[in-house]
Design an enzyme around this catalytic site. Structure first.
Site, PDB file in Angstrom:
ATOM      1  N   ASP A  55      32.038  34.845  45.655  1.00  0.00           N
ATOM      2  CA  ASP A  55      33.323  35.839  45.450  1.00  0.00           C
ATOM      3  C   ASP A  55      33.028  37.181  46.151  1.00  0.00           C
ATOM      4  O   ASP A  55      33.016  38.163  45.510  1.00  0.00           O
ATOM      5  CB  ASP A  55      33.560  36.008  43.832  1.00  0.00           C
ATOM      6  N   HIS A  82      38.260  37.836  45.098  1.00  0.00           N
ATOM      7  CA  HIS A  82      39.559  38.125  44.210  1.00  0.00           C
ATOM      8  C   HIS A  82      39.986  39.507  44.251  1.00  0.00           C
ATOM      9  O   HIS A  82      41.250  39.716  43.650  1.00  0.00           O
ATOM     10  CB  HIS A  82      39.129  37.472  42.591  1.00  0.00           C
ATOM     11  N   SER A  96      34.532  44.262  38.825  1.00  0.00           N
ATOM     12  CA  SER A  96      34.609  43.324  39.739  1.00  0.00           C
ATOM     13  C   SER A  96      34.399  44.289  41.233  1.00  0.00           C
ATOM     14  O   SER A  96      35.124  45.294  41.081  1.00  0.00           O
ATOM     15  CB  SER A  96      35.955  42.850  39.914  1.00  0.00           C
TER      16      SER A  96
HETATM   17  N1  ARG Z   1      36.948  36.521  35.301  1.00  0.00           N
HETATM   18  C1  ARG Z   1      37.007  37.305  36.554  1.00  0.00           C
HETATM   19  C2  ARG Z   1      37.565  38.744  36.033  1.00  0.00           C
HETATM   20  O1  ARG Z   1      38.242  38.850  35.223  1.00  0.00           O
HETATM   21  C3  ARG Z   1      37.512  36.682  37.740  1.00  0.00           C
HETATM   22  C4  ARG Z   1      39.028  36.696  37.721  1.00  0.00           C
HETATM   23  C5  ARG Z   1      39.409  35.841  39.041  1.00  0.00           C
HETATM   24  N2  ARG Z   1      39.381  34.444  39.084  1.00  0.00           N
HETATM   25  C6  ARG Z   1      40.193  33.436  38.566  1.00  0.00           C
HETATM   26  N3  ARG Z   1      39.895  32.213  38.491  1.00  0.00           N
HETATM   27  N4  ARG Z   1      41.283  33.880  38.001  1.00  0.00           N
HETATM   28  O2  ARG Z   1      38.465  39.208  36.241  1.00  0.00           O
HETATM   29  N1  GLU Z   2      36.296  39.707  37.017  1.00  0.00           N
HETATM   30  C1  GLU Z   2      36.391  41.017  36.274  1.00  0.00           C
HETATM   31  C2  GLU Z   2      37.231  42.074  37.209  1.00  0.00           C
HETATM   32  O1  GLU Z   2      37.913  41.580  37.937  1.00  0.00           O
HETATM   33  C3  GLU Z   2      35.074  41.422  35.971  1.00  0.00           C
HETATM   34  C4  GLU Z   2      34.347  40.421  35.067  1.00  0.00           C
HETATM   35  C5  GLU Z   2      34.516  41.201  33.616  1.00  0.00           C
HETATM   36  O2  GLU Z   2      35.669  41.645  32.872  1.00  0.00           O
HETATM   37  O3  GLU Z   2      33.229  41.632  33.231  1.00  0.00           O
HETATM   38  O4  GLU Z   2      37.040  43.239  37.005  1.00  0.00           O
END
Ligand code: ARG
Ligand code: GLU
Length: 712
Positions: free
Chosen positions: A218, A83, A647
């Site tokens: 990922d 991502h 991330s």
């Molecule tokens: N929750 C993770 C992070 O904040 C992954 C985000 C990307 N994935 C998604 N399905 N939107 O940012």
């Molecule tokens: N998915 C998050 C990012 O893009 C990391 C997950 C979190 O917020 O801990 O940095």
């Protein structure tokens, strides 16, 4: 057994108990080496961060300003999340050659794909510079204080000798009580090496986002290229793979619960030291407002996306980004309730006041300020979310800024090109009809949820959704902003150059445009009735928060404080661990490939599994990548305190070997940005075994594994 556990809890050294209780994102020059060693770390703090000789920090970079990435070979091979590389993977995709769907694997270095504009930043040095930056500020109040601080920062930067490819960034920590200078080094030739298909890299998509148990692979891979002298250079095909000072060995040893682990990266933002009243406002006002707006937007988009695949493709990425924080905030509110965050803070404040009565005055003032600010803060939350999610209004905002800039005589060719590029790329994935519906529904929400003094005159007419939808559709049809009406003989969505050919005409038409006028009425009402009060109260809150922070640090002598995350390099540590987030619900710490197959829904856009992976699963062709269970581990959780920006961060073991790739947190613990709770807060990582399994067995790219130092 029980006795043994109890005993070990009591024997927990005090500082370690704090790390467990509060989490922590530590500045790498100020590590709690003893606690880390007590938890199982075998290396020393100097192995993690050292300016005199190579250390782990030399293998950790900020990836393109947002995510983290790490070097895993002597040839500059870089690992980050799928991502995080999504935009680059997408940019190399065409309908005929869709790298998102099919994945991409360079066969050799010549096949690696350049990504103009992408950069990575190394941290070369970190220095505390509080004395220099706060010099001569003792008796100053705002706005003189900020002016003097900015001047001191300039003086400091100019006094330092750095290379042309280096920069110095000075950051405030502890709400302005301390300052740190970071010397960074930027490499700009970053090439795409490999990415699994979305059905692995984004497996589970939004349904599984923020959720454990998780089965997403990922990850994506890039390579840093340098000039022949190994120094940063602009892109050139003659550049060579960067030779790092240090790269991370990749461990594929089995994991065991309670293994020591640390995460090294660039967490974006946390607010761990707010007063109870601020946490309460987030829980009861701010998060619910943002959730409500996004809920309406997402529901309206989803209805259309489910029935129309063109819309689904157009809005997929936007939907994911709106849904990401929508889901996070829901988890955050739940977690704040469940962890009794407000009560905990109230009790903590009581204990601080008992030790230092002066803190009572600070807290009383903060209480009053937050309560005074509440109606404005609520309007701020609704207004910003509505204007962001009603896309026509967001576009209207761009044109509003454009007119303001023209009228102030500030618009030049460069700015104009920027605007045209921005709106053109926006229109590429835009559906005016669908957006008219979203906008109509959001206006209904805004009209119903907003106190009358914050609404433009006559806005009450938007209260009824059924009436609204046709009204906004009519406005949308007659608007040049939506591209449904013409200006200068063209539409903004069709021939933007022609639409801009007569600037006076364009501006006149915009000012009469129904959508533009609607936006202006909302914006101007907000800027007059809410923003000034909101901002001025926030200024006072910030000043007191600085004081409250200093008082907490001076009074609570037993606690080890870490500064809130601010996109600077940090270390967080903990243990590989499952959790018990709800009554009778218990999560293991590790998922496996069998779990991918349990979730498999053939043809589904979230849960499809590529055929080759199914074949590998059926044949149990796991090579050296299975664990003691005989299956391939996919993801695991630990108690590391992470946030957005982490991330792509490396998760390392006691010896500093890479064991996982951080990419998410477990939903029940996302309040850790405000109130870390070791019972529920878990970070989620892709297991290195899964990453290597996919590279080797799925992608047949063993040449990449041969570059790495694999610890078996
Ligand atoms: N929750 C993770 C992070 O904040 C992954 C985000 C990307 N994935 C998604 N399905 N939107 O940012
Ligand atoms: N998915 C998050 C990012 O893009 C990391 C997950 C979190 O917020 O801990 O940095």
């Amino acid at each position: 057994m029980t006795k043994k556990i109890l005993l070990s809890v009591f024997l927990l050294p005090a500082a370690m108990a704090f790390a467990q209780q509060y989490g922590g994102m530590w500045i790498p020059t100020e590590l709690n080496e003893k606690e880390m060693k007590d938890l199982g770390m075998k290396i020393s703090a100097k192995d993690i961060f050292n300016t005199q000789k190579p250390s782990i920090k030399d293998a950790v970079v900020q990836f393109n300003g947002g995510c983290t990435a790490e070097i895993i070979s002597p040839k500059g091979l870089l690992l980050t999340n799928h991502h995080c590389g999504y935009g680059q993977i997408q940019a190399h995709s065409t309908v005929q050659n869709d790298l998102l769907s099919n994945g991409f694997w360079a066969k050799n270095p010549d096949g690696e794909l350049p990504n103009p504009g992408v950069k990575v930043d190394f941290i070369v040095d970190i220095k505390e510079v509080t004395d220099q930056i706060l010099e001569g500020t003792d008796n100053l109040v705002e706005p003189e204080l900020t002016k003097k601080i900015n001047k001191n920062i300039e003086v400091y930067k100019n006094s330092q000798k750095i290379e042309s490819y280096q920069s110095i960034i000075v950051k405030s920590m502890y709400y302005g009580n301390k300052y740190y200078a970071f010397t960074t080094e930027t490499y700009k030739d970053i090439r795409l090496v490999g990415a699994p298909p979305q059905s692995i890299g984004k497996f589970g998509s939004d349904t599984d986002n923020w959720v454990w148990p998780r089965h997403t692979g990922d990850f994506s891979m890039f390579r840093i290229y340098a000039g022949k002298d190994n120094k940063p250079a602009e892109y050139s095909k003659d550049n060579v793979p960067y030779v790092p000072k240090h790269y991370l060995p990749v461990s594929i040893k089995d994991k065991t619960e309670n293994d020591f682990t640390f995460v090294f990266g660039f967490p974006g933002k946390t607010t761990e030291y707010l007063p109870a009243v601020a946490v309460e406002k987030i829980m009861t006002d701010i998060d619910p407002a943002r959730i409500a707006v996004r809920e309406v937007a997402l529901k309206t988009l989803d209805e259309k996306m489910r029935t129309d695949s063109e819309t689904r493709i157009k809005y997929a990425s936007k939907y994911a980004s709106v849904a990401n924080y929508w889901k996070k905030w829901i988890g955050e509110v739940e977690g704040l309730k469940k962890s009794n965050a407000v009560e905990k803070k109230v009790m903590y404040e009581g204990s601080l006041v008992a030790k230092n009565h002066e803190i009572k005055a600070t807290l009383d003032q903060l209480n009053k300020l937050y309560n005074d600010q509440a109606p404005y803060a609520l309007n701020n939350a609704y207004y910003t979310e509505v204007v962001r999610n009603a896309e026509t209004l967001k576009l209207a905002g761009d044109y509003y800024d454009y007119i303001a800039s023209v009228e102030a005589g500030k618009m030049d060719d460069k700015e104009l090109t920027k605007l045209k590029t921005k709106v053109t790329s926006f229109y590429k994935d835009y559906s005016a009809e669908l957006d008219a519906k979203v906008t109509a529904k959001l206006l209904t929400l805004y009209a119903n949820k907003t106190a009358p003094q914050f609404l433009p005159i006559g806005f009450a007419k938007y209260k009824d959704e059924n009436q609204n939808v046709p009204v906004i559709e009519e406005m949308s049809k007659n608007s040049i902003i939506t591209g449904r009406a013409q200006v200068n003989g063209a539409t903004l969505t069709g021939d933007i150059e022609k639409a801009f050919s007569n600037q006076d005409k364009l501006i006149k038409t915009l000012k009469k445009d129904p959508i533009y006028q609607l936006y202006v009425s909302m914006k101007e009402t907000y800027m007059k009735n809410a923003d000034p009060q909101f901002t001025s109260l926030q200024g006072k809150i910030d000043e007191l928060q600085k004081k409250f922070m200093a008082q907490q640090m001076a009074t609570d002598k037993d606690r080890k404080f870490f500064p809130d995350a601010n996109s600077t390099l940090r270390v967080t540590y903990g243990k590989v661990k499952g959790s018990t987030p709800r009554d009778a619900v218990s999560y293991g710490y590790q998922t496996h490939l069998a779990g991918v197959m349990e979730k498999y829904i053939p043809g589904d856009y979230e849960f499809d599994v590529p055929k080759k992976l199914i074949d590998l699963y059926n044949k149990k062709d796991y090579g050296i990548y299975k664990d003691k269970t005989g299956d391939v581990p996919v993801g695991f959780t630990a108690t590391n305190h992470t946030t957005g920006g982490n991330s792509g961060s490396p998760a390392l073991d006691a010896n500093g070997n890479l064991v996982g790739l951080n990419f998410d947190r477990q939903w029940e613990g996302t309040m850790s940005d405000i109130n870390y709770d070791p019972r529920f807060s878990r970070n989620i990582m892709v297991d290195t075994k899964y990453i290597l399994f996919i590279i080797d067995k799925y992608a047949d790219s063993k040449w990449l594994i041969d570059e790495m130092k694999v610890i078996k």
